[in-house]
Design an enzyme around this catalytic site. Structure first.
Site, PDB file in Angstrom:
ATOM      1  N   ARG A 198      -7.310   2.259  -3.368  1.00 24.26           N
ATOM      2  CA  ARG A 198      -6.042   3.011  -3.282  1.00 24.26           C
ATOM      3  C   ARG A 198      -4.917   2.255  -4.007  1.00 24.26           C
ATOM      4  O   ARG A 198      -4.094   2.851  -4.693  1.00 24.26           O
ATOM      5  CB  ARG A 198      -5.666   3.218  -1.816  1.00 24.26           C
ATOM      6  CG  ARG A 198      -6.745   3.912  -0.965  1.00 24.26           C
ATOM      7  CD  ARG A 198      -6.473   5.384  -0.808  1.00 24.26           C
ATOM      8  NE  ARG A 198      -5.211   5.663  -0.161  1.00 24.26           N
ATOM      9  CZ  ARG A 198      -5.006   5.640   1.158  1.00 24.26           C
ATOM     10  NH1 ARG A 198      -5.983   5.323   1.988  1.00 24.26           N
ATOM     11  NH2 ARG A 198      -3.835   5.945   1.653  1.00 24.26           N
ATOM     12  N   GLN A 228       5.816   8.612   6.482  1.00 23.24           N
ATOM     13  CA  GLN A 228       4.428   8.346   6.861  1.00 23.24           C
ATOM     14  C   GLN A 228       3.685   7.715   5.691  1.00 23.24           C
ATOM     15  O   GLN A 228       2.539   7.318   5.827  1.00 23.24           O
ATOM     16  CB  GLN A 228       3.752   9.657   7.262  1.00 23.24           C
ATOM     17  CG  GLN A 228       4.405  10.329   8.457  1.00 23.24           C
ATOM     18  CD  GLN A 228       3.897  11.760   8.638  1.00 23.24           C
ATOM     19  OE1 GLN A 228       2.864  11.985   9.262  1.00 23.24           O
ATOM     20  NE2 GLN A 228       4.608  12.723   8.093  1.00 23.24           N
ATOM     21  N   HIS A 237       3.787   4.245   9.092  1.00 24.46           N
ATOM     22  CA  HIS A 237       2.352   3.948   8.971  1.00 24.46           C
ATOM     23  C   HIS A 237       2.082   2.687   8.163  1.00 24.46           C
ATOM     24  O   HIS A 237       0.973   2.498   7.670  1.00 24.46           O
ATOM     25  CB  HIS A 237       1.617   5.153   8.366  1.00 24.46           C
ATOM     26  CG  HIS A 237       1.597   6.350   9.276  1.00 24.46           C
ATOM     27  ND1 HIS A 237       1.253   7.619   8.860  1.00 24.46           N
ATOM     28  CD2 HIS A 237       1.891   6.463  10.602  1.00 24.46           C
ATOM     29  CE1 HIS A 237       1.329   8.460   9.888  1.00 24.46           C
ATOM     30  NE2 HIS A 237       1.733   7.783  10.948  1.00 24.46           N
ATOM     31  N   CYS A 294      -2.914 -13.830  14.259  1.00 23.11           N
ATOM     32  CA  CYS A 294      -1.543 -14.304  14.529  1.00 23.11           C
ATOM     33  C   CYS A 294      -0.471 -13.375  13.974  1.00 23.11           C
ATOM     34  O   CYS A 294       0.713 -13.653  14.118  1.00 23.11           O
ATOM     35  CB  CYS A 294      -1.355 -15.722  14.007  1.00 23.11           C
ATOM     36  SG  CYS A 294      -1.180 -15.816  12.205  1.00 23.11           S
TER      37      CYS A 294
END
Ligand code: BJW
Length: 267
Positions: free
Chosen positions: A94, A125, A143, A154
């Site tokens: 992506r 989003q 998102h 952590c």
């Protein structure tokens, strides 16, 4: 039910030619509302980036699929547990597809809208960073962000644009644990405080735009409903009807770039 003055579902066709007085009237009404607005909240989804060349998730009734897996599986907490390298591969793919894409007129129009308002909040989003690259400030990334990774132990974060050494999964430089993409997968909670800030902005706004989202994914889909319940005027911008369309005061049917440019133009 909404009030009787509601004008909706007029079509702003293809190249934003006004085919009907109704579409033109509705656009003028939205422009007038924007001029008078004191506090604006905007929720965006994948459709805002479509004109930059970013594929949507649920285009044309089909859900995105990668290597035979529906995105609802490869982008899920379950897959992260089961196969972290596969999740990295999916997000590397992506990122590679995104790296040369540019913000489009929709992103620029929203940045301009913010410039002209004292109180403006944008919840997205989208994980592609294109709003920020277009000049929007303080974007509420519901998102997450595909250009960041975070430690599974952590929570330390790195910027993959500057600190990616190619190791998959990257080892955290603080504690050595594997890192993961800093995005919100199905079945995961949203980043602490981000939804709450977006909900507070939705609650306070007098004008809310819902742009380029299928309005299907929880809890983001609650934001325009919060604005509606708090008394805001709701404008949806989308070429398609959504489950939320009937709840909106105005539906400007068209591509986000063209419609937002018309909504924010000075003329
Ligand atoms: C244009 C255009 C142009 C085209 N101009 N417009 C059952 C009921 C209720 C909830 C659930 C349920 N089962 C599971 C859930 C929860 C789940 C959920 O909502 N599922 C529903 C799908 C049913 N939600 C979650 O899991 C969320 N977390 C959560 O609920 O936490 C609490 C919890 C925790 C643990 C257990 C249980 C609950 C997290 C959701 C995170 C979603 N993440 C994704 C993937 C991100 C990573 C990645 O990119 O891979 O985010 S899913 C995917 O959908 C992505 C998007 O941000 C999101 C929204 O999609 P969006 O943006 O609306 O895109 P599309 O493609 O759907 O629509 C595009 C629109 O644009 C269309 O309308 C077009 O018409 C339009 N368009 N061209 C303007 N030019």
């Amino acid at each position: 039910m909404l009030d009787t003055a509601v004008a909706r579902s007029a079509t702003i066709a293809g190249e934003l030619v006004m085919h009907t007085n109704t579409a033109s009237d509705l656009l003028q009404e939205v422009r007038a509302r924007l001029r008078r607005a004191r506090r604006v909240f905007v929720l965006t989804g994948a459709g805002v980036s479509a004109e930059s060349g970013v594929p949507t998730f649920r285009g044309g009734g089909n859900a995105a699929v990668w290597k035979g897996m529906p995105f609802s599986l490869i982008s899920s907490a379950e897959m992260l547990e089961r196969d972290l390298p596969a999740v990295w591969e999916w997000f590397d793919y992506r990122r590679d597809a995104l790296k040369d894409l540019q913000p489009n007129p929709a992103h620029h129009a929203l940045a301009k809208m913010q410039d002209n308002l004292d109180s403006f909040a944008l919840g997205t989003q989208n994980i592609d960073d294109l709003h920020t690259r277009a000049g929007s400030r303080g974007v509420l990334e519901l998102h997450g962000n595909i250009w960041r990774a975070r430690c599974t132990r952590c929570q330390a974060r790195i910027d993959l644009r500057t600190a990616d050494e190619g190791e998959r999964p990257p080892a955290c430089r603080t504690c050595g644990a594997p890192m993961r993409p800093d995005v919100v997968l199905f079945g995961e909670m949203l980043p602490a405080g981000v939804f709450e800030r977006a909900a507070a902005a939705a609650m306070r706004c007098d004008l809310c735009f819902v742009v380029g989202t299928s309005a299907l994914v929880y809890p983001a889909m609650q934001l325009p409903e919060i604005a509606l319940q708090a008394g805001a005027y709701i404008v949806e911008i989308n070429p398609e009807q959504t489950p939320f369309s009937d709840r909106c005061h105005a539906t400007l049917q068209g591509r986000a770039g063209e419609v937002l440019k018309a909504v924010t133009s000075d003329g």
